[in-house]
Write a protein that holds these residues in place. Structure first.
Motif, short mmCIF file in Angstrom:
data_model
loop_
_atom_site.label_atom_id
_atom_site.label_comp_id
_atom_site.label_asym_id
_atom_site.label_seq_id
_atom_site.Cartn_x
_atom_site.Cartn_y
_atom_site.Cartn_z
N VAL A 1 -32.01 -50.42 22.25
CA VAL A 1 -32.08 -51.07 23.28
C VAL A 1 -31.13 -51.94 23.86
O VAL A 1 -30.29 -52.27 22.97
N SER A 2 -30.81 -51.92 25.02
CA SER A 2 -29.41 -52.53 25.58
C SER A 2 -29.77 -53.46 26.50
O SER A 2 -30.54 -53.42 27.43
N TYR A 3 -28.90 -54.66 26.49
CA TYR A 3 -29.14 -55.71 27.22
C TYR A 3 -27.92 -55.97 27.99
O TYR A 3 -26.79 -56.09 27.40
N ARG A 4 -27.88 -56.00 29.31
CA ARG A 4 -26.62 -56.50 30.09
C ARG A 4 -26.38 -58.10 29.86
O ARG A 4 -27.33 -58.69 30.05
N LEU A 5 -25.05 -58.24 29.78
CA LEU A 5 -24.81 -59.45 29.45
C LEU A 5 -23.99 -60.02 30.47
O LEU A 5 -23.05 -59.47 31.48
N LYS A 6 -23.99 -61.31 30.69
CA LYS A 6 -23.08 -62.20 31.66
C LYS A 6 -22.03 -62.60 30.99
O LYS A 6 -20.97 -62.47 31.56
N LYS A 7 -22.09 -63.07 29.81
CA LYS A 7 -21.09 -63.44 28.88
C LYS A 7 -21.41 -63.80 27.45
O LYS A 7 -22.33 -63.85 27.07
N ILE A 8 -20.21 -63.52 26.68
CA ILE A 8 -20.27 -63.86 25.45
C ILE A 8 -19.90 -65.29 24.88
O ILE A 8 -18.89 -65.95 25.46
N ILE A 9 -20.83 -66.20 24.48
CA ILE A 9 -20.59 -67.46 24.30
C ILE A 9 -19.82 -68.06 23.29
O ILE A 9 -19.11 -68.81 22.93
N PHE A 10 -20.69 -67.19 22.00
CA PHE A 10 -19.99 -67.73 20.65
C PHE A 10 -20.08 -66.34 19.91
O PHE A 10 -20.84 -65.67 19.99
N SER A 11 -19.07 -66.08 19.17
CA SER A 11 -18.89 -64.97 18.36
C SER A 11 -17.94 -65.20 17.12
O SER A 11 -16.69 -65.48 17.28
N LYS A 12 -18.61 -64.95 15.89
CA LYS A 12 -17.70 -65.78 14.62
C LYS A 12 -18.34 -64.65 13.65
O LYS A 12 -19.76 -64.76 13.53
N GLU A 13 -17.63 -64.62 12.50
CA GLU A 13 -18.06 -64.02 11.24
C GLU A 13 -18.22 -65.02 10.42
O GLU A 13 -17.07 -65.85 9.82
N SER A 14 -19.33 -65.59 9.85
CA SER A 14 -19.52 -66.35 8.82
C SER A 14 -19.20 -65.72 7.36
O SER A 14 -18.95 -64.35 7.29
N SER A 15 -19.57 -66.46 6.30
CA SER A 15 -19.37 -65.85 4.86
C SER A 15 -20.54 -64.81 4.74
O SER A 15 -20.67 -64.15 4.02
N ILE A 16 -21.61 -64.97 5.44
CA ILE A 16 -22.96 -64.22 5.41
C ILE A 16 -23.05 -63.12 6.32
O ILE A 16 -23.36 -61.75 6.02
N GLN A 17 -22.72 -63.18 7.45
CA GLN A 17 -22.95 -62.26 8.71
C GLN A 17 -22.29 -62.44 9.71
O GLN A 17 -21.57 -63.61 9.92
N HIS A 18 -22.22 -61.52 10.66
CA HIS A 18 -21.92 -61.89 11.98
C HIS A 18 -22.67 -62.47 13.02
O HIS A 18 -23.61 -62.16 13.07
N ILE A 19 -22.11 -63.55 13.73
CA ILE A 19 -23.02 -64.57 14.42
C ILE A 19 -22.42 -64.47 16.03
O ILE A 19 -21.39 -64.61 16.38
N MET A 20 -23.59 -64.15 16.77
CA MET A 20 -22.98 -64.20 18.34
C MET A 20 -24.34 -65.00 19.05
O MET A 20 -25.40 -64.95 18.84
N ILE A 21 -23.77 -65.79 20.01
CA ILE A 21 -24.59 -66.39 21.10
C ILE A 21 -24.11 -65.76 22.59
O ILE A 21 -22.99 -65.82 22.60
N VAL A 22 -25.11 -65.04 23.02
CA VAL A 22 -24.59 -64.15 24.24
C VAL A 22 -25.68 -64.59 25.36
O VAL A 22 -26.68 -65.25 25.13
N ASP A 23 -25.09 -64.56 26.61
CA ASP A 23 -26.14 -64.81 27.90
C ASP A 23 -26.25 -63.64 28.39
O ASP A 23 -25.59 -62.84 28.94
N SER A 24 -27.75 -63.14 28.39
CA SER A 24 -28.14 -61.84 29.06
C SER A 24 -28.68 -61.95 30.07
O SER A 24 -29.25 -63.36 30.63
N TYR A 25 -28.62 -61.07 31.02
CA TYR A 25 -29.40 -61.28 32.70
C TYR A 25 -30.99 -61.40 32.31
O TYR A 25 -31.52 -62.07 33.05
N ASP A 26 -31.63 -60.53 31.61
CA ASP A 26 -33.10 -60.43 31.51
C ASP A 26 -33.80 -61.56 30.56
O ASP A 26 -34.78 -61.99 30.72
N PHE A 27 -32.73 -61.85 29.37
CA PHE A 27 -33.66 -62.95 28.52
C PHE A 27 -32.66 -64.22 28.14
O PHE A 27 -33.10 -64.92 27.47
#
Lengths: 284, 284
Positions: free
Chosen positions: A27-53
């Motif tokens: 499933v692919s979502y078209r994005l307006k932009k990537i707001i936050f993108s960082k690797e923690s000690s546990i996992q990769h964390i992103m907050i993105v802004d998408s058109y549909d959701f």
């Protein structure tokens, strides 16, 4: 040239997020932009802004919660057990880093304390700052955050909670222990006698054996067990299950009146009744 | 080098079908093979075999029905009106080229005739031959096929049907007329006084205005109207609506006993009750 994780593609100058964790469906979502993108000690964390959701929390490339429909999952994992309990005071949430479950739990005046045990502090901070429609920028003083492993936290607790919510990610990586028999057993000990536990229990369409396995474990450990469902559009197949277990309280919605000022978008009196009514192929 | 339509891609020697009708979201299915692929006078028709959903009917690049979950949609569009009616004899299906609705309708002994009006004969033939899990290779002699335009067919009918099922594709291209006020008005005339009509009415998540618009038209024309929902994993967002209208019959499920030998995988007595119980944000 920007460096993106493998689940982000740039196509004709536009960004797309592709969930590729399921080898046979993407499933692919078209994005307006990537707001936050960082690797923690546990996992990769992103907050993105998408058109549909709208904004989305994405952990290791898998969508967890969105502006548009994050409320469905969070309302259903919180208001079903809290409605059935009727007078819960002390609530434990394991996982739930988007803060949505905690936000729903503090809508009950009788709730006096919410322990939020999330292994990854960076998820909580990112959601508080960048996903306010889900997290509500939660600052209720009844909520205490514990950035610890849920399995360790629960091992010390006995007869303490009215409701325990296991709001985990998928059973891969950090969350895998949260689907084990031994963990559910600790949950049982941590609950009061009239306590209620609930966990998200994956997709009845793609993971039927897993759904059944979780139900069997909880049925074995608790006096009463049941599965309920909701439509969660950003989860695989859109069809999601939750499993609930109680030590003494019968799981019946017949005489339950839900609190009338919950201000929900999905959950209501009829949804509480109908969520336990399962399709023919899902009957356990 | 094979020529594929634009919604089929070959990636590393593997075939993928990508639904790209929604500009902001794409869903891709990994395919084992393409079983049927032909352009009719109406649309492009494919039957493909996918890893996650088995065989799929794909019209103009949009997934319509699958081995794995085609039954959900077909059971819900058929058994809800037929259960509410209780003793329907004559049923009209407009669209429904996968034959799944007709297959469900003939499960009722009191049904004596099913008129199947599908504009595209090639869809019916392809599904009968290559999608038997959905079509059931339908050969019940009560079913009469009419390869005609549904709008023309209905214009000649007066006071004739007990149940009319509008099983259309999306409101673009050939199906657009099947969402218009004038068409619903003809449906009303074609129904008997105690008749029931139902139509698939799209996604409450992505097409809220459309869902509302369909409901308003039906509410205006009929005495009773209601919306019900089901989870259809291959439709956008997984969350789907149906709208039902009746001239005299009240839409209440309370005293309805469903026929006990329907052999369904999704629909049952509880689903009949719960499908009318809508989430808070969907209340009309």
């Amino acid at each position: 040239m920007k460096q993106y994780p493998e689940w982000i593609q740039e196509v004709n100058g536009e960004l797309w997020l592709t969930e590729n964790d399921r080898g046979n469906m993407q499933v692919s979502y078209r994005l307006k932009k990537i707001i936050f993108s960082k690797e923690s000690s546990i996992q990769h964390i992103m907050i993105v802004d998408s058109y549909d959701f709208g904004r989305m929390l994405v952990l290791d490339g898998v969508v967890q919660s969105t502006d548009r429909e994050g409320h469905i999952y969070n309302e259903m994992i919180t208001h079903v057990p809290l409605s059935l309990h009727q007078h819960a005071k002390k609530v434990l949430i394991i996982g739930g880093g988007d803060c949505g479950a905690a936000r729903e739990a503090v809508k009950y005046k009788h709730v006096t304390a919410v322990d939020m045990v999330e292994i990854d502090e960076m998820v909580v901070q990112a959601c508080k700052e960048h996903l306010p429609s889900v997290s509500g920028n939660l600052a209720d003083e009844r909520v205490q955050f514990h950035y610890r492993d849920g399995v360790q936290f629960i091992a010390e607790k006995r007869n303490e909670y009215d409701v325990i919510i296991i709001d985990s990610s998928d059973p891969v990586g950090p969350a895998i222990q949260l689907f084990e028999y031994g963990f559910y057993e600790q949950i049982k000990y941590a609950l009061k006698d009239d306590g209620i536990m609930v966990c998200q229990s994956q997709s009845p369409l793609f993971q039927q054996e897993l759904v059944k396995g979780i139900y069997e474990k909880i049925k074995d450990l608790f006096t009463h067990a049941a599965v309920y469902q909701a439509t969660v559009p950003t989860y695989p197949g859109g069809f999601w299950s939750f499993t609930i277990g109680t030590k003494t309280t019968p799981i019946t919605t017949e005489h339950i009146q839900i609190q009338d000022d919950l201000q929900t978008n999905y959950f209501n009196q009829n949804i509480l009744r109908s969520c336990f009514m399962l399709p023919e192929a899902m009957k356990l």
